[in-house]
Each structure stands twice: as C-alpha cells, then as structure tokens.
Write an enzyme that holds these catalytic residues in place. Structure first.
Site, PDB file in Angstrom:
ATOM      1  N   ASP A   1       0.861  -1.182   0.000  1.00  0.00           N
ATOM      2  CA  ASP A   1       0.000   0.000   0.000  1.00  0.00           C
ATOM      3  C   ASP A   1       0.899   1.234   0.000  1.00  0.00           C
ATOM      4  O   ASP A   1       1.976   1.237   0.613  1.00  0.00           O
ATOM      5  CB  ASP A   1      -0.915   0.022   1.222  1.00  0.00           C
ATOM      6  CG  ASP A   1      -1.906   1.175   1.145  1.00  0.00           C
ATOM      7  OD1 ASP A   1      -2.926   1.014   0.445  1.00  0.00           O
ATOM      8  OD2 ASP A   1      -1.656   2.229   1.768  1.00  0.00           O
TER       9      ASP A   1
ATOM     10  N   GLU B   1       1.070   5.688   0.227  1.00  0.00           N
ATOM     11  CA  GLU B   1       0.492   7.009   0.430  1.00  0.00           C
ATOM     12  C   GLU B   1       1.245   7.952  -0.487  1.00  0.00           C
ATOM     13  O   GLU B   1       2.472   7.809  -0.683  1.00  0.00           O
ATOM     14  CB  GLU B   1       0.611   7.445   1.889  1.00  0.00           C
ATOM     15  CG  GLU B   1      -0.051   6.500   2.890  1.00  0.00           C
ATOM     16  CD  GLU B   1      -1.547   6.281   2.636  1.00  0.00           C
ATOM     17  OE1 GLU B   1      -2.196   7.186   2.070  1.00  0.00           O
ATOM     18  OE2 GLU B   1      -2.050   5.194   2.973  1.00  0.00           O
TER      19      GLU B   1
ATOM     20  N   HIS C   1      -5.409   4.831   6.563  1.00  0.00           N
ATOM     21  CA  HIS C   1      -4.765   5.650   5.529  1.00  0.00           C
ATOM     22  C   HIS C   1      -3.283   5.846   5.816  1.00  0.00           C
ATOM     23  O   HIS C   1      -2.696   6.833   5.377  1.00  0.00           O
ATOM     24  CB  HIS C   1      -5.469   7.004   5.362  1.00  0.00           C
ATOM     25  CG  HIS C   1      -6.813   6.899   4.727  1.00  0.00           C
ATOM     26  ND1 HIS C   1      -7.007   6.495   3.432  1.00  0.00           N
ATOM     27  CD2 HIS C   1      -8.054   7.141   5.243  1.00  0.00           C
ATOM     28  CE1 HIS C   1      -8.299   6.491   3.152  1.00  0.00           C
ATOM     29  NE2 HIS C   1      -8.964   6.882   4.242  1.00  0.00           N
TER      30      HIS C   1
ATOM     31  N   ASP D   1      -2.815  -0.188   6.294  1.00  0.00           N
ATOM     32  CA  ASP D   1      -3.696  -0.558   5.182  1.00  0.00           C
ATOM     33  C   ASP D   1      -3.224  -1.844   4.513  1.00  0.00           C
ATOM     34  O   ASP D   1      -4.037  -2.662   4.060  1.00  0.00           O
ATOM     35  CB  ASP D   1      -3.753   0.571   4.162  1.00  0.00           C
ATOM     36  CG  ASP D   1      -4.557   1.772   4.667  1.00  0.00           C
ATOM     37  OD1 ASP D   1      -4.971   1.744   5.843  1.00  0.00           O
ATOM     38  OD2 ASP D   1      -4.766   2.724   3.897  1.00  0.00           O
TER      39      ASP D   1
END
Length: 603
Positions: A29, A31, A170, A175
């Site tokens: 994952d 960001e 998040h 995540d």
C-alpha cells in the site's frame, strides 16, 4: 543515484499452477501527494509478505517526495511535510522494496493506483520494472461478493465485513495489513468454488458467462502432458483440434475470461466433451494435429483447414516441356505454394531466366518451336528467337536446365538473375533492379523449401534426438519425411534401448510412386537415379508434416542418432544462396522503411 535493483525472476508456468497456500504474496500500500503517477510522488510505502497465512516479513518507510504535501492530503493521511523532510528519497527506498518483493505476487487494493506509482518511480530511477504477477483485491472482491453483501468494495468496508484484525487508517503499513486479511478472506470464498492455484484465481477474475464457466469439468481429467485435444459436438463431430504442451492448462483456458475470441466461445457452447491424445513431445503433437485436421476438417479451425491442398509448379511431359500449375506434384516439381497466384509468378520468373517456353501450343515431337512466338524481349515466349525454329533435340537442354535447378545440380539461372540485378544497378536503373532482386529472393526461397523437404523425404529412415525440457531425451523416428514413431527417455534411463524399441514398433512408411502405386516393402528404393525418377520429390509425404519435422531437426541441440542414407541438401542448391537472400531482404526492408518515413513526413 543507487544502482538498479536485481530483476526478480518472473513466475514460470509451473509456479502459476502452484497451490495458493504455497504462493508468496507481497501486499503493498502507498500514500502519495496526489492521484497522478506522473505528477505526484510517493510519501510512504508499506508492505507485508505472506505465504500460507503466515506473515514472513514487513517493509515500511516514509519517503521524501521532494515537494510539499497538500493540506487536504495531510488531513486524510496524517503525514505532514515535516515528517518526510528527513526521510530517504525514492531512489534510496525503491531498490530495497524490489528486493523485498522479489519472486512474489504483488497484491494491492486498487492495484492500478499503487502499481502505477511504483512503475512511474522505477522509470524515474532508470530501473527496469520486474515482471511481477499482480492481483487486485478490488477486482477480486467485485468478482466474488454479491452487491447485497458488499454494496461498496472500499478497504474499510471490506475490513469490517471480514472482521480484519487491523483497521485501515490511511497509513501504508496499517492498510497493507488490513488488505492481507481481506485477501485471505476472498481466497477462502473462491476455494469453495474449486479455485486452488494462482492460474485458476487469475482465470476466475475476468467476466465469463455461466454457461462457459460451467463446462470447466470438461478439462478436469486431462493430464498435464503434451498432446492434442479435440472438442467434440452434440453428434460427436470434431469441432476444433489444437495442441498443447500442457493439456489440462491449455484446455482450461477455453472456459475462462482469457479466451476472448467469439468464434471459440461459440465452439465451447456447442462442445459436449474433450478428447485428448497424449504425446511424447511437441513434434509428435504437431504432426498428430496436422493429420487430424486432414481427417476431420473441423469447422472452427482456420489455420490449415485443408492442409492437403497446395499448388505445385510442374514441368509437363511433352516434347517441348513447359510449366503447369497443378494440385498434384510430379517428378520435376517445385512447391508447395499456398496460392495459385504465387506459383504462377515464380513460374513466370523461372521460364524467363531458363528460356522455357510459355506458349500453350501443342507441338509434336517432329515439330519445331518458334514459328509464331516472338522473343520474350518484345513480350513473347522466353524460348522464342526471332526468325529461328527450334527442334525438340535443340530445346531439350532448356528443359534439363530446369530439372537441374529443381534438383540442385546447377544454379546457373540464379547467377543469371543476379547478373541481371547487377547490370541494372550499375546502370542506375534502381527500380528494375529492386524488382529483379525481389523476384530472385522469391525463387531462392521456393527452391530452398522444396530441396529442404526433398532432402528429408528421400531418407528411408532417420532417428533424431534432442534434450527434453525436464531432462532426458526426446526421440523421433522419421521415414520418408513422415513421423513413424516418437518417444522419450527420462533422465537416468539408458537411451539406446528406448531408440531400438521405437524403431522396432515404428509405423511402416511406403513411398508413393508417380504411377500412384506403392513400392513393395521388400524392394524399398535406395538412391540410384532410376529409382529417383520414379518418385515425386516428397514421395507422397504431406508437405506440412515434413516441414514441421525439418524445423524440429534444425533447432539447436538436435542430434542425428542414425540414418540410412545420410542427410544433406544439394551442393548447388538454394542453400548456399541464403546469405545473399538475407542481405537482399534487409535492403528491401530498409527501402520500405525509407518510403514509409517519406510518406509520413509529407502527409
């Protein structure tokens, strides 16, 4: 800049059939500063490596994006510009992540987003993107979960539905951990539907009609070996014939989303069963496919629907021979050709440079040629000479030169064509030179094809071997251009007893004579000239089958175990011209590219 990370090995087909509990997944994952892989940058990477439900390791780091993080993004992720200003840049982080994920299947929730950013980052770092197999849990959830159970497939909703141990926040690692729980839950759902390997999982993802998927059982009992498969219809008629290196894997694809051809989907809808013929290796499978195509002419096969139908250039049997385009080869034959037009064009070129007549008037043995034929230079017959009549005895050397060219005893017409090319080129008549060059290339290719096939078809018996993919040896017993037996010896098994057994059990192949009869087995021909003249060049062998065998023999690593008559092409045949042909074809491609460039710049 850090050196490029080593490229992880892409999963092989055997790995794709590995049970899901033995597959290593890396759930990742990211960001980021926004939604565009090209205009935005990664701020955090989190990844979890799992296999068989067990966590093998985790990877987590903040990444300095080299720019300020927008306020709205900071509000969602909680990652501020101050948090990442001292973090490593992506150039330092990416090699470590690629090494962590090497040899695994990458999994992401909305994989297009995460993988898109990772690919863009590797491109900016001048690093090759490895050949990862990628799995998207969004796509998998939409395929598996009904709408009433999962109105939305957001990660937070699925984590709540499946009772994930980690709640999405998040932040990349949290995540990724939540996605691991979602992945395991989804795999558990499809396991009840008979999906137990990565191949089956990948096949399950695309949309497939229930009727198409319901016929997966037709492939259930097929072995994972090379062979030929036949789809049969309601009346047990053969609908389609194909070959495979792995019968079970190949046939299974017809019932999945990987099969997108409407014609094949229609065939699958009609099919009631799949018949198979296991084969020792790929050559045997290819030969059996050709023979089955001839036997059944299946309606859903486009390639080689009528492989027995071909065109040949033949030299007629008359006092003043000329070329004829026929379906049946004779002793003095060139071919096969896929179309009559291609054969006609080659025949016209050969007649021009050999001086063979093209007029169709029947001339008796005591007659003379040329009375009504203007020379070829004024658009007439290549054998015509202004004001000169030619007797059959004077014309005979012309016909013999064609026979010598076909059999590889002389290549003088090819030299004449090349000299014509050089003359036009020296005179700067480049358009004519290009046409002569292309015609010469076509003639050489046609001669090579016939001579190459005839070289194998004349051999009473040839035994060849090559290394098998899993070790050991693959064997082929070839008689008069046809596959008479095929087999293999596993690693550690003495090969020669296997060869002796194959030869003893091999099919008896009797070459066809020009009169349509077969030579008695007790008097099979040798290589004397009288015997050669009584047979067509391929001795009745199907051209496509002989061509397939010749290609197999020409592959690197193939060895001749023994042969009854040697195996060689004629010394003055088309083979020595191949280097010249390759140069000519390269020149033709260069000219074509130049024309395309000019067309593009002027349009």
């Amino acid at each position: 800049m850090s050196p490029p990370a080593p490229r992880p090995a892409q999963l092989a087909f055997d790995d794709l059939d590995t049970p899901l509990y033995d597959i290593t997944f890396v759930v990742v994952d990211l960001e980021t500063t926004g939604t565009s892989p090209e205009g935005d940058a990664i701020t955090e990477i989190g990844a979890v490596k799992v296999r068989g439900g067990e966590v093998l390791g985790e990877f987590a780091t903040l990444v300095d994006p080299g720019r300020a993080i927008p306020p709205q993004i900071m509000q969602i992720t909680g990652i501020t510009t101050a948090m990442v200003c001292t973090a490593p840049r992506i150039e330092a982080v990416l090699p470590g992540f690629l090494e962590f994920a090497a040899g695994s299947v990458l999994v992401a929730h909305n994989a297009r987003f995460d993988i898109g950013f990772l690919k863009a980052a590797t491109a900016r770092c001048a690093t090759a993107w490895p050949g990862f197999q990628v799995l998207c849990t969004v796509q998998l959830a939409r395929r598996i979960l009904p709408r009433d159970e999962a109105p939305t497939v957001r990660l937070s909703a699925l984590a709540e539905l499946f009772g994930a141990q980690t709640r999405p926040t998040h932040r990349a690692l949290d995540d990724a951990r939540a996605t691991v729980d979602v992945l395991h839950a989804l795999i558990g759902r499809v396991g009840n539907l008979g999906v137990h390997s990565l191949t089956e999982l990948a096949d399950y993802l695309p949309a497939v009609t229930k009727r198409q998927r319901s016929k997966r059982f037709l492939a259930a009992d097929l072995p994972a070996v090379p062979g030929v498969y036949l789809f049969r219809g309601p009346s047990d008629e053969v609908l389609y014939v194909g070959t495979a290196v792995n019968l079970r894997r190949r046939v299974r694809t017809y019932f999945t989303g990987s099969e997108t051809r409407p014609r094949m989907r229609e065939m699958v809808a009609l099919a009631t069963r799949v018949e198979h013929v296991p084969c020792a290796h790929g050559l045997e499978a290819g030969v059996r496919e050709l023979r089955l195509l001839v036997a059944h002419t299946p309606p859903y096969n486009r390639r080689s629907k009528f492989p027995q139908r071909a065109w040949w250039i033949t030299l007629t049997e008359e006092p003043f021979p000329r070329f004829a385009i026929t379906r049946t080869p004779t002793r003095d034959t060139l071919g096969p050709f896929g179309s009559r037009a291609a054969a006609t064009e080659i025949a016209a070129t050969l007649a021009e440079y050999c001086g063979l007549r093209t007029c169709t008037t029947r001339i008796p043995r005591t007659g003379r040629h040329g009375a009504h034929c203007p020379p070829a230079t004024v658009g007439g017959c290549p054998a015509g000479r202004s004001g000169i009549l030619t007797a059959a005895t004077e014309y005979a050397p012309t016909a013999q030169s064609v026979r010598d060219l076909f059999d590889g005893r002389s290549d003088l017409p090819l030299h004449a064509m090349r000299e014509r090319l050089e003359t036009c080129s020296d005179a700067e008549n480049f358009e004519v030179a290009a046409r002569v060059r292309d015609r010469t290339v076509a003639v050489v290719r046609a001669l090579r094809r016939t001579q190459r096939l005839a070289a194998l078809a004349r051999i009473a018996e040839l035994v060849a071997a090559r290394r098998g993919e899993a070790g050991g040896w693959d064997f082929a017993v070839i008689r008069y251009g046809r596959l008479a037996a095929a087999g293999s010896a596993a690693r550690g098994v003495p090969p020669m007893p296997v060869v002796d057994g194959l030869v003893a059990a091999a099919e008896t192949v009797v070459p066809t004579r020009l009169d349509g009869t077969s030579t008695p087995a007790a008097t099979l021909p040798g290589t004397d000239s009288a015997d050669e003249r009584s047979h067509p060049p391929l001795r009745g062998a199907p051209p496509e089958e002989t061509a397939l065998i010749v290609t197999w023999l020409a592959q690197p690593g193939t060895r001749i175990v023994r042969t009854s008559d040697g195996y060689a092409e004629p010394r003055l045949g088309a083979g020595p011209w191949l280097t010249w042909v390759e140069r000519a074809e390269t020149a033709a491609r260069t000219e074509s590219a130049g024309r395309d460039y000019l067309t593009g710049t002027e349009s």
